[in-house]
Scaffold this active site. Sequence first.
Site, PDB file in Angstrom:
ATOM      1  N   ASP A 262       0.827  -1.198   0.000  1.00 30.29           N
ATOM      2  CA  ASP A 262       0.000   0.000   0.000  1.00 30.29           C
ATOM      3  C   ASP A 262       0.873   1.264   0.000  1.00 30.29           C
ATOM      4  OD1 ASP A 262      -2.835   0.997   0.566  1.00 30.29           O
ATOM      5  OD2 ASP A 262      -1.755   1.922   2.232  1.00 30.29           O
TER       6      ASP A 262
ATOM      7  N   GLU B  98       1.425  -0.337  -4.874  1.00 31.57           N
ATOM      8  CA  GLU B  98       0.304   0.553  -5.152  1.00 31.57           C
ATOM      9  C   GLU B  98       0.780   1.991  -5.237  1.00 31.57           C
ATOM     10  OE1 GLU B  98      -3.547   2.744  -3.359  1.00 31.57           O
ATOM     11  OE2 GLU B  98      -1.713   2.423  -2.253  1.00 31.57           O
TER      12      GLU B  98
END
Length: 442
Positions: A313, A342
């Site tokens: 993330d 990400e």
Amino acid sequence: MKNPELQLLIYGKNLKGSGLKINYPGVNVRQVHEVENANYLFVDLYITPEAGAGRFEIELNKTVPVKRGKTMIDQPVKVTRSYELKTRDKHPQEINSKDFVYLILPDRFANGDPSNDRFAGMADSVADRANPYLRHGGDLPGIQNHLDYFTELGVIIFWLNSVIENDQSQTNAGGAMRSAYHGYDFTDQYAVDRRLGGNEAYKNLIDAAHAKGLKIMQDAVYNHVGINHWILRDLPMKNWLNQWDTYTNTSYRDESVFDLNHGSVSDFNVQQNGWFVPFLPDLNHHNPFVANYLIQHALWTVEYFGIDGWRVDTYQYNDLEFMNRCNNALLSEYPGMFITAENAVNTAVSQAFFVRNNLYLPFKSTCPSPNDFVFYNAINAALNEKFDWGSGFNKLCTMLAQDIVYENPNLNLTFLDNPDQNRFFSVVGEDLRKYRQGITFC
Ligand SMILES: [Ca+2]
Ligand SMILES: [Ca+2]
């Protein structure tokens, strides 16, 4: 493990000045670090190949002054902590572009155990399916009950939004009180949230999924933790976090990280060290104890639960040299492991900068794969814009030609939606033909 080094964090009241003993074949104490806060010791161990699985005691000895009558005397105090070296029995499976990934938000999928929906002692003890902003009670047993549903759909990989404990209060955002049901506000890296079923439920789910030929991709967050993280209540040292004199939010601008020609140091620092939001403090990866803590947690997760891949993330907000260390630690123990970054970015150059690429730049990322946001944007353009020289389907063609910047574009994780996007069926106006075309592009 290939890496024989292990750093233990020991927490207890006033441990400073303790002598430390471990008596276990193959486990050698290299160094004991005392830090700003006397309640922490960081202990460097060296584990030789002779060390077998088993449990050992860590013995801490110190003398403390106590009052005896009218005089003070030194009294010896012994504290022990138990630690276990487990047998290695987990082997991550290969993930490749043929695998169909299905994203599950565990709180919202299926409630397999209503008894774990809420716990009175937690910061947010509400579960209410009638409120879209609060927890709904979904859990890991609920997912496990539906494994056949996934195999019938042709799913190969589960990607679960993070399952790690989020013992966070509700926050008032956008005019509504919201729960951290999404899982990105970690409060204890070593505990799967009790409301999802805890560590055992996660282990059981993964074992059952593997038995059906499914693989598991775990969500990792290295950039920040939830403001209720246990370690924030008594920080080992001030620079565990990136601290600012006045609150500073990250700019969210990826350009600040890779704009080597025109970027400024100030913009870079704000992007990297500013906090993601006020309740997600930014971790300082330049602190070697923080870096070890995060890297060892990643290795432990693979060993303990048997996950097959990582989705990282908020990748661009991490110190990128730290991310390389973390990627390399995983890839050294598990060669070929799938790690995907990400970055909600708009250009192929930006996306490529954060992964293995063909760009001649001083920094080289070791992350194998990006979540392909550029492809996602191009699919939307192809299916929703009017076809013309520079719009509609032509954007998809232009974008695909730019795959030359990636070392291996076939590792790009293409997607139609993710936790931060609207559902793709809505994005294409609930037009089933467009939906099928999108799946085909992916
Ligand atoms: Ca439940
Ligand atoms: Ca950061």
